[in-house]
Motif scaffolding. Structure first.
Motif, PDB file in Angstrom:
ATOM      1  N   GLY A   1       1.751   8.041 -16.669  1.00 40.56           N
ATOM      2  CA  GLY A   1       0.752   7.391 -17.753  1.00 40.56           C
ATOM      3  C   GLY A   1       0.316   5.949 -17.162  1.00 40.56           C
ATOM      4  O   GLY A   1      -0.421   5.290 -17.825  1.00 40.56           O
ATOM      5  N   LEU A   2       0.991   5.738 -15.879  1.00 38.45           N
ATOM      6  CA  LEU A   2       0.450   4.160 -15.354  1.00 38.45           C
ATOM      7  C   LEU A   2      -0.978   4.421 -14.624  1.00 38.45           C
ATOM      8  O   LEU A   2      -1.096   5.278 -14.057  1.00 38.45           O
ATOM      9  CB  LEU A   2       1.533   3.905 -14.394  1.00 38.45           C
ATOM     10  N   SER A   3      -1.567   3.328 -15.050  1.00 39.94           N
ATOM     11  CA  SER A   3      -3.076   3.362 -14.401  1.00 39.94           C
ATOM     12  C   SER A   3      -2.949   3.165 -12.800  1.00 39.94           C
ATOM     13  O   SER A   3      -1.924   2.561 -12.437  1.00 39.94           O
ATOM     14  CB  SER A   3      -4.122   2.257 -15.188  1.00 39.94           C
ATOM     15  N   ASP A   4      -4.080   3.366 -12.249  1.00 43.04           N
ATOM     16  CA  ASP A   4      -4.170   2.866 -10.958  1.00 43.04           C
ATOM     17  C   ASP A   4      -3.798   1.459 -10.578  1.00 43.04           C
ATOM     18  O   ASP A   4      -3.425   1.016  -9.644  1.00 43.04           O
ATOM     19  CB  ASP A   4      -5.352   3.033 -10.002  1.00 43.04           C
ATOM     20  N   ASP A   5      -4.349   0.684 -11.454  1.00 40.11           N
ATOM     21  CA  ASP A   5      -4.078  -0.764 -11.634  1.00 40.11           C
ATOM     22  C   ASP A   5      -2.643  -1.221 -11.705  1.00 40.11           C
ATOM     23  O   ASP A   5      -2.239  -2.131 -11.031  1.00 40.11           O
ATOM     24  CB  ASP A   5      -4.981  -1.745 -12.509  1.00 40.11           C
ATOM     25  N   ASP A   6      -1.843  -0.459 -12.480  1.00 38.54           N
ATOM     26  CA  ASP A   6      -0.539  -0.541 -12.687  1.00 38.54           C
ATOM     27  C   ASP A   6       0.296  -0.392 -11.476  1.00 38.54           C
ATOM     28  O   ASP A   6       0.914  -1.102 -11.168  1.00 38.54           O
ATOM     29  CB  ASP A   6       0.033   0.150 -13.698  1.00 38.54           C
ATOM     30  N   LEU A   7      -0.189   0.413 -10.846  1.00 41.17           N
ATOM     31  CA  LEU A   7       0.678   1.274  -9.482  1.00 41.17           C
ATOM     32  C   LEU A   7       0.148   0.169  -8.429  1.00 41.17           C
ATOM     33  O   LEU A   7       1.209  -0.244  -7.739  1.00 41.17           O
ATOM     34  CB  LEU A   7      -0.199   2.410  -8.949  1.00 41.17           C
ATOM     35  N   ARG A   8      -0.942  -0.364  -8.336  1.00 43.30           N
ATOM     36  CA  ARG A   8      -1.122  -1.682  -7.357  1.00 43.30           C
ATOM     37  C   ARG A   8      -0.478  -2.757  -7.655  1.00 43.30           C
ATOM     38  O   ARG A   8       0.153  -3.493  -6.744  1.00 43.30           O
ATOM     39  CB  ARG A   8      -3.004  -1.709  -7.512  1.00 43.30           C
ATOM     40  N   LYS A   9      -0.194  -3.061  -8.693  1.00 47.29           N
ATOM     41  CA  LYS A   9       0.571  -4.352  -9.414  1.00 47.29           C
ATOM     42  C   LYS A   9       1.903  -4.202  -9.130  1.00 47.29           C
ATOM     43  O   LYS A   9       2.516  -5.257  -8.565  1.00 47.29           O
ATOM     44  CB  LYS A   9       0.076  -4.641 -10.981  1.00 47.29           C
TER      45      LYS A   9
ATOM     46  N   PHE B   1       0.758  -1.259  -0.084  1.00 43.40           N
ATOM     47  CA  PHE B   1       0.085  -0.059   0.048  1.00 43.40           C
ATOM     48  C   PHE B   1       0.776   1.079  -0.118  1.00 43.40           C
ATOM     49  O   PHE B   1       0.798   2.141  -0.688  1.00 43.40           O
ATOM     50  CB  PHE B   1      -0.972   0.107   1.125  1.00 43.40           C
ATOM     51  N   TYR B   2       1.976   1.236   1.002  1.00 38.28           N
ATOM     52  CA  TYR B   2       3.085   2.451   0.830  1.00 38.28           C
ATOM     53  C   TYR B   2       3.455   2.706  -0.302  1.00 38.28           C
ATOM     54  O   TYR B   2       3.541   3.601  -0.857  1.00 38.28           O
ATOM     55  CB  TYR B   2       3.954   2.075   1.765  1.00 38.28           C
ATOM     56  N   THR B   3       3.736   1.705  -1.060  1.00 39.07           N
ATOM     57  CA  THR B   3       4.410   1.782  -2.365  1.00 39.07           C
ATOM     58  C   THR B   3       3.430   2.248  -3.523  1.00 39.07           C
ATOM     59  O   THR B   3       4.079   3.259  -4.221  1.00 39.07           O
ATOM     60  CB  THR B   3       5.083   0.423  -2.830  1.00 39.07           C
ATOM     61  N   THR B   4       2.341   1.772  -3.726  1.00 42.74           N
ATOM     62  CA  THR B   4       1.252   2.156  -4.203  1.00 42.74           C
ATOM     63  C   THR B   4       1.049   3.666  -4.234  1.00 42.74           C
ATOM     64  O   THR B   4       0.871   4.747  -5.240  1.00 42.74           O
ATOM     65  CB  THR B   4      -0.159   1.435  -4.191  1.00 42.74           C
TER      66      THR B   4
END
Length: 189
Positions: free
Chosen positions: A79-87, A54-57
Motif C-alpha cells: 500500500g505504500l506509494s512510489d513517493d513513500d518508497l523514495r522517501k 535508489f537501491y533501497t527504493t
C-alpha cells in the motif's frame, strides 16, 4: 527470535487502522527489526544505514509488488506509494553506516576473501570501498550472517534480484567461499 520479531511486526501492522498505515506510522516497526539507527541486532536481518537510496527504493518496490517475497517485508511495503518508497530510500541513505565487526580478523581468511572479491569483480559493481552506488547495494559493515544468507539465496535462486548478474557471479562459487566473503565484507570499513 527471528520468528518472534516477524510475528510482532505482522501483529503491529495488522493492528494499525488503514488510514494510519502511512510510511511515518510504519517507521518504528521498520527500525524495530533493522535497528533504530539502521544497524540491525537481529540475526539474518540486514543493517540498512547508509544503504544506497535508489537501491533501497527498488527493493521496497519489489517487496510491495511481491517481486521479492520476504515476509514481513511484503506486508510492511503493502500500500505504500512510489513517493513513500523514495522517501524511505532517502531516509535510510541518511542513516549512519553500520559499524564493521571490530575483532582481530584472521589475516589469511581476509586475504582469501579479498582475492575472491577481486576475481569475481565484487569491487567493480559494489565499488572498491564496498559502499555501493545507485542500484548496487552497500556491503561494507553489513551483518555477516545476512551476507551469507543473501549469497546462498542468489545461488539457489531463492533470492531474486532485478537482474541476473548476482546469480551468474555466484553460480560457480562454493559455500566456504561465501563464508569467507561474508566474513570479509562484515569487517570492511
Amino acid at each position: 527470535m527471528r520468528r518472534l520479531a516477524a510475528g510482532a511486526v505482522l501483529v503491529a501492522v495488522a493492528a494499525l487502522p488503514a488510514h494510519a498505515q502511512s510510511l511515518d506510522s510504519r517507521l518504528p516497526t521498520c527500525f524495530a527489526c533493522h535497528g533504530e539507527k539502521g544497524t540491525s541486532q537481529l540475526p539474518e536481518t540486514p543493517s540498512l544505514g547508509a544503504q544506497q537510496a535508489f537501491y533501497t527504493t527498488v527493493q521496497l518496490l519489489m517487496f510491495r509488488d511481491k517481486l521479492r517475497v520476504t515476509e514481513p517485508m511484503n506486508e510492511m511495503a503493502k500500500g505504500l506509494s512510489d513517493d513513500d518508497l523514495r522517501k524511505a530510500g532517502e531516509l535510510i541513505f541518511k542513516l549512519p553506516p553500520p559499524e564493521p565487526v571490530t575483532d582481530t580478523p584472521d589475516a589469511a581468511r581476509m586475504d582469501r576473501a579479498r582475492a575472491l572479491a577481486n576475481q569475481n569483480r565484487c569491487n567493480f559493481c559494489h565499488q572498491t570501498s564496498y559502499q555501493g552506488t545507485e542500484n548496487v547495494p552497500r556491503l561494507a559493515g553489513q551483518r555477516e550472517d545476512y551476507l551469507l544468507k543473501a549469497l546462498r539465496g542468489y545461488k539457489d535462486n531463492t533470492r531474486r534480484g532485478y537482474d541476473a548478474q548476482m546469480s551468474e557471479v555466484v553460480y560457480g562459487m562454493k559455500d566456504e567461499e561465501f563464508a569467507d566473503l561474508a566474513y570479509f565484507l562484515a569487517r570492511v570499513k
